[in-house]
Design an enzyme around this catalytic site. Structure first.
Site, PDB file in Angstrom:
ATOM      1  N   HIS A  30       0.819  -1.208   0.000  1.00 32.21           N
ATOM      2  CA  HIS A  30       0.000   0.000   0.000  1.00 32.21           C
ATOM      3  C   HIS A  30       0.856   1.263   0.000  1.00 32.21           C
ATOM      4  CE1 HIS A  30      -3.987   1.426  -0.094  1.00 32.21           C
ATOM      5  NE2 HIS A  30      -4.215   1.626   1.188  1.00 32.21           N
ATOM      6  N   ASN A  84      -5.993   7.467   4.694  1.00 33.63           N
ATOM      7  CA  ASN A  84      -7.328   7.979   4.363  1.00 33.63           C
ATOM      8  C   ASN A  84      -7.529   9.454   4.696  1.00 33.63           C
ATOM      9  OD1 ASN A  84      -7.318   7.605   7.105  1.00 33.63           O
ATOM     10  ND2 ASN A  84      -9.367   6.728   7.215  1.00 33.63           N
ATOM     11  N   ASN A 130      -8.602   5.068  -0.954  1.00 36.22           N
ATOM     12  CA  ASN A 130      -8.895   6.076   0.066  1.00 36.22           C
ATOM     13  C   ASN A 130      -7.901   7.231   0.086  1.00 36.22           C
ATOM     14  OD1 ASN A 130     -11.235   4.836   1.022  1.00 36.22           O
ATOM     15  ND2 ASN A 130     -10.101   3.525   2.432  1.00 36.22           N
TER      16      ASN A 130
END
Length: 216
Positions: A30, A84, A130
């Site tokens: 990520h 996020n 996000n």
């Protein structure tokens, strides 16, 4: 260093390149966006500094164009906020460094691309990412160019949350070190060249890329 040498030219444009990721989970799938901008910083001999006002790590340099007439200022950003909400860092950096929203680039992971594959996207929806969603909300525009770097998608949808927070396997790291990241950076810089209507020195896009690859 001729590439980074300051000259009495006017810096026409400031570009911000944001590596999306979770700062507390480096080198994970990520956080591949942060890994890519780390490689770019090394390529340009840039230094990361903690910037409290933008809640992130910032690295800056000025690159002379191939003809020596123009200069581009590059501001790299790694938010220290969770993925996020990292749009807050991007907004603060835009305001702090006087960067036009149109000159902000994102680098982020892409589940729907094979590991090591990449592409530029001119804007559009966040498509469930996000980090991208947060940036869109804070800049109030979806017209943000993005370098999407493939990390593959796990076979089970329920495994995605765990999968993206895991570090790359040894085989996956081999793929990344085989030139994928360097070539993705070349694509990114070529896109910036087009937007800025200048040419980076060939040394930057070729010789330095090769030298950086040999050290990875």
């Amino acid at each position: 260093n001729l590439l980074l040498q300051h000259c009495p030219c006017i810096v026409s444009t400031v570009f911000q390149i944001v590596g999306l990721g979770n700062f507390d989970f480096p080198h994970t799938r990520h956080s591949i966006g942060m890994t890519v901008v780390d490689h770019l910083a090394r390529l340009l001999d840039m230094t990361w500094l903690k910037n409290r006002s933008v809640e992130g790590m910032v690295s800056q340099t000025t690159v002379s164009s191939a003809d020596g007439v123009d200069e581009l200022e590059l501001v790299l950003l790694k938010s220290r906020l969770p993925m996020n909400v990292n749009g807050r860092s991007v907004r603060k950096a835009v305001e702090t460094f006087g960067i036009a929203d149109a000159d902000v680039y994102l680098v982020h992971d892409e589940l729907d691309k094979v590991l090591g594959k990449w592409s530029m996207k001119e804007g559009g929806s966040a498509r469930g990412h996000n980090g991208v969603k947060s940036v869109i909300e804070h800049l109030n525009t979806s017209a943000i160019p993005r370098l999407r770097f493939g990390i593959d998608r796990p076979t089970s949808k329920s495994a995605i949350a765990r999968y993206v927070l895991q570090k790359f396997t040894e085989d996956e790291r081999t793929v990344l070190q085989s030139g994928a990241i360097q070539n993705a950076i070349r694509t990114l810089l070529k896109h910036i060249e087009t937007n800025a209507v200048v040419k980076f020195p060939k040394e930057l896009l070729n010789e330095r890329m090769a030298a950086n690859r040999s050290k990875s």
